[in-house]
Design a protein around this motif. Structure first.
Motif, PDB file in Angstrom:
ATOM      1  N   VAL A 122       0.478  -1.670  -0.141  1.00 10.88           N
ATOM      2  CA  VAL A 122      -0.200   0.273   0.136  1.00 10.88           C
ATOM      3  C   VAL A 122       0.760   1.439  -0.178  1.00 10.88           C
ATOM      4  O   VAL A 122       0.365   2.706  -0.207  1.00 10.88           O
ATOM      5  CB  VAL A 122      -1.397   0.044   1.183  1.00 10.88           C
ATOM      6  N   GLY A 123       1.947   1.037   0.078  1.00 18.88           N
ATOM      7  CA  GLY A 123       2.674   2.358   0.106  1.00 18.88           C
ATOM      8  C   GLY A 123       2.185   3.448   1.695  1.00 18.88           C
ATOM      9  O   GLY A 123       3.003   2.678   2.767  1.00 18.88           O
ATOM     10  N   GLU A 124       2.129   4.576   1.700  1.00 17.12           N
ATOM     11  CA  GLU A 124       1.830   5.352   2.583  1.00 17.12           C
ATOM     12  C   GLU A 124      -0.134   5.337   2.109  1.00 17.12           C
ATOM     13  O   GLU A 124      -0.754   5.634   0.497  1.00 17.12           O
ATOM     14  CB  GLU A 124       2.064   6.506   2.769  1.00 17.12           C
ATOM     15  N   GLY A 125      -1.447   5.660   3.390  1.00 19.75           N
ATOM     16  CA  GLY A 125      -2.178   5.519   2.902  1.00 19.75           C
ATOM     17  C   GLY A 125      -3.150   5.490   4.144  1.00 19.75           C
ATOM     18  O   GLY A 125      -2.114   5.745   5.522  1.00 19.75           O
ATOM     19  N   TYR A 126      -4.066   5.228   4.022  1.00 20.89           N
ATOM     20  CA  TYR A 126      -4.973   4.878   5.169  1.00 20.89           C
ATOM     21  C   TYR A 126      -6.098   4.270   5.494  1.00 20.89           C
ATOM     22  O   TYR A 126      -6.377   3.736   3.993  1.00 20.89           O
ATOM     23  CB  TYR A 126      -6.174   6.455   5.757  1.00 20.89           C
ATOM     24  N   LEU A 127      -6.569   3.869   6.322  1.00 19.44           N
ATOM     25  CA  LEU A 127      -7.645   2.754   6.317  1.00 19.44           C
ATOM     26  C   LEU A 127      -8.998   3.137   7.756  1.00 19.44           C
ATOM     27  O   LEU A 127      -8.627   4.086   8.454  1.00 19.44           O
ATOM     28  CB  LEU A 127      -7.039   1.602   6.997  1.00 19.44           C
ATOM     29  N   ALA A 128      -9.997   3.905   6.267  1.00 21.81           N
ATOM     30  CA  ALA A 128     -11.236   3.892   6.743  1.00 21.81           C
ATOM     31  C   ALA A 128     -12.421   2.588   7.724  1.00 21.81           C
ATOM     32  O   ALA A 128     -12.188   1.500   6.668  1.00 21.81           O
ATOM     33  CB  ALA A 128     -11.862   4.697   6.135  1.00 21.81           C
ATOM     34  N   ILE A 129     -12.815   2.369   8.300  1.00 21.84           N
ATOM     35  CA  ILE A 129     -13.738   1.921   9.321  1.00 21.84           C
ATOM     36  C   ILE A 129     -15.052   2.840   9.511  1.00 21.84           C
ATOM     37  O   ILE A 129     -15.209   3.995  10.353  1.00 21.84           O
ATOM     38  CB  ILE A 129     -13.442   0.898  10.038  1.00 21.84           C
ATOM     39  N   GLU A 149       2.683  -4.081  10.358  1.00 18.06           N
ATOM     40  CA  GLU A 149       3.167  -5.197  10.129  1.00 18.06           C
ATOM     41  C   GLU A 149       2.411  -5.964   9.070  1.00 18.06           C
ATOM     42  O   GLU A 149       1.829  -6.471   8.600  1.00 18.06           O
ATOM     43  CB  GLU A 149       3.378  -6.366  10.845  1.00 18.06           C
ATOM     44  N   SER A 150       0.547  -5.829   8.952  1.00 16.54           N
ATOM     45  CA  SER A 150      -0.667  -6.731   8.728  1.00 16.54           C
ATOM     46  C   SER A 150      -1.610  -5.424   9.124  1.00 16.54           C
ATOM     47  O   SER A 150      -1.532  -4.589   9.954  1.00 16.54           O
ATOM     48  CB  SER A 150      -0.548  -7.595   9.291  1.00 16.54           C
ATOM     49  N   LEU A 151      -3.007  -5.600   8.430  1.00 14.06           N
ATOM     50  CA  LEU A 151      -4.241  -4.503   8.198  1.00 14.06           C
ATOM     51  C   LEU A 151      -4.847  -4.910   9.796  1.00 14.06           C
ATOM     52  O   LEU A 151      -5.257  -4.635  10.278  1.00 14.06           O
ATOM     53  CB  LEU A 151      -4.977  -5.366   7.192  1.00 14.06           C
ATOM     54  N   SER A 152      -4.526  -6.496   9.738  1.00 18.32           N
ATOM     55  CA  SER A 152      -5.353  -6.735  11.505  1.00 18.32           C
ATOM     56  C   SER A 152      -4.410  -5.706  13.258  1.00 18.32           C
ATOM     57  O   SER A 152      -5.181  -5.406  14.029  1.00 18.32           O
ATOM     58  CB  SER A 152      -4.793  -8.349  11.591  1.00 18.32           C
ATOM     59  N   LYS A 153      -3.119  -5.463  12.325  1.00 20.45           N
ATOM     60  CA  LYS A 153      -2.791  -4.835  13.779  1.00 20.45           C
ATOM     61  C   LYS A 153      -2.990  -3.549  13.223  1.00 20.45           C
ATOM     62  O   LYS A 153      -2.865  -2.839  14.994  1.00 20.45           O
ATOM     63  CB  LYS A 153      -0.934  -5.044  13.386  1.00 20.45           C
ATOM     64  N   ALA A 154      -3.416  -2.727  12.022  1.00 21.24           N
ATOM     65  CA  ALA A 154      -3.932  -1.856  11.995  1.00 21.24           C
ATOM     66  C   ALA A 154      -5.474  -0.899  12.748  1.00 21.24           C
ATOM     67  O   ALA A 154      -5.732  -0.140  13.763  1.00 21.24           O
ATOM     68  CB  ALA A 154      -4.035  -0.918  10.980  1.00 21.24           C
ATOM     69  N   VAL A 155      -5.744  -2.882  12.323  1.00 21.38           N
ATOM     70  CA  VAL A 155      -7.285  -2.487  12.951  1.00 21.38           C
ATOM     71  C   VAL A 155      -7.407  -2.450  14.510  1.00 21.38           C
ATOM     72  O   VAL A 155      -7.895  -1.810  15.416  1.00 21.38           O
ATOM     73  CB  VAL A 155      -8.335  -3.531  12.229  1.00 21.38           C
ATOM     74  N   GLU A 156      -6.024  -3.626  14.901  1.00 22.57           N
ATOM     75  CA  GLU A 156      -6.450  -3.094  17.006  1.00 22.57           C
ATOM     76  C   GLU A 156      -6.013  -1.963  16.953  1.00 22.57           C
ATOM     77  O   GLU A 156      -6.151  -1.836  18.185  1.00 22.57           O
ATOM     78  CB  GLU A 156      -5.069  -4.671  16.979  1.00 22.57           C
TER      79      GLU A 156
END
Length: 307
Positions: A122-129, A149-156
């Motif tokens: 993804v390079g740089e960016g953000y995850l919206a929930i 390290e992962s999407l899961s860690k970002a959501v945690e």
């Protein structure tokens, strides 16, 4: 419900299990996907590295969506990024139906290493929930940087920092092999205050709760191969992890499906809202307005004189 979940009847794939550990003020979700992944990923010709990434995102969407209590509520997970292989990813969950797609840069995907990191993808960016509540018609949106390290860690990190709810997420994805389709598994654990429906949100001091530390350590023992083992049901995995922590209450078990909500009549109504002059500007050289559904790949053509 019964503590003896070893004997609970189950379908091992395309379903989720909700459970609580009331003595430890914790709740969990266990998810397993198979044919749902096969159908969604077959809608587009994704390279395997990005198909695996989308499968992870879909499993994460299933875990978060299973937290919704109200019918017709929706969970949307969206990634916008630049500098990596993936530019955009959108997944959503509504009434136990999952959809998802991604857009990517072909050249950057070809340059990915064999085992790409989250930054490579993804390079740089953000995850919206985004949680859209059907009853109240309220929308809750949280945004977290795509780091770690992962999407899961970002959501945690989102749940811990924004909602102050200690959370553990584990996801594993197994690509097709030997004639068997995609399989993914996911586990979500959260520590909640006593009588969570009436209690205030946790404070940061609550993050050090010894009960949560115990639940988290048990959850961290789950192995990727267990999450993707078809012979193990969701109940089997929960029992393996928490059989000493009684009671274990199974609160819900539902099946997943995938069905795109695109519709010819809906697109027609949208086009008809535009004046004829603007519709003419949308037309191709054949005088047709072309629309592609990004989720399922379905193609629609409409004449400018659609009235």
């Amino acid at each position: 419900m019964s503590e003896n979940i070893q004997n609970s009847p189950s379908e091992n794939l395309d379903r989720y299990l909700s459970f609580t550990l009331p003595a430890l003020d914790a709740r969990g979700r266990m998810v397993r996907l198979n044919s749902v992944l096969d159908k969604i990923l077959s809608n587009h010709n994704y390279p395997q590295s990005l198909a695996s990434f989308l499968a992870e995102a879909l499993t994460l969407t299933a875990l978060l969506g299973s937290l919704l209590d109200e019918k017709d509520s929706q969970l949307t997970l969206q990634i916008r990024a630049e500098g990596g292989a993936v530019d955009l990813l959108v997944c959503d969950f509504k009434n136990d139906i999952i959809r998802g797609y991604l857009e990517f840069n072909t050249e950057k995907e070809a340059a990915l290493p064999e085992k790409p990191s989250l930054t490579d993808i993804v390079g740089e960016g953000y995850l919206a929930i985004i949680f859209d509540q059907s009853a109240s018609r309220e929308r809750y949106q949280g945004i977290v940087a795509l780091t770690g390290e992962s999407l899961s860690k970002a959501v945690e990190n989102y749940f811990t920092q924004s909602d102050q709810i200690p959370t553990l997420i584990r996801i594993a994805v197994k690509p097709p092999e030997n004639g068997r389709g995609w399989i993914s598994g996911g586990l979500l654990l959260q520590h909640l205050p006593k009588n969570e429906t009436n209690a205030p949100r946790l404070t940061h001091q609550g993050l050090d709760n010894p009960d949560w530390d115990h639940v988290r350590l048990l959850g961290e023992t789950i192995k990727p191969e267990e999450l993707t083992e078809q012979a193990l049901s969701c109940e089997d995995i929960v029992w393996r992890l928490f059989h000493d922590e009684k009671p274990i209450n199974i609160t819900r078990s539902e099946s997943f499906s995938t069905l795109c909500r695109c519709d010819e009549a809906r697109f027609k109504n949208i086009i008809m809202r535009f004046p004829k002059e603007q519709r003419a500007e949308m037309c191709d050289e054949n005088g047709l307005i072309q629309i592609d559904c990004e989720f399922c790949g379905q193609h629609y053509s409409f004449p400018v004189d659609i009235d």
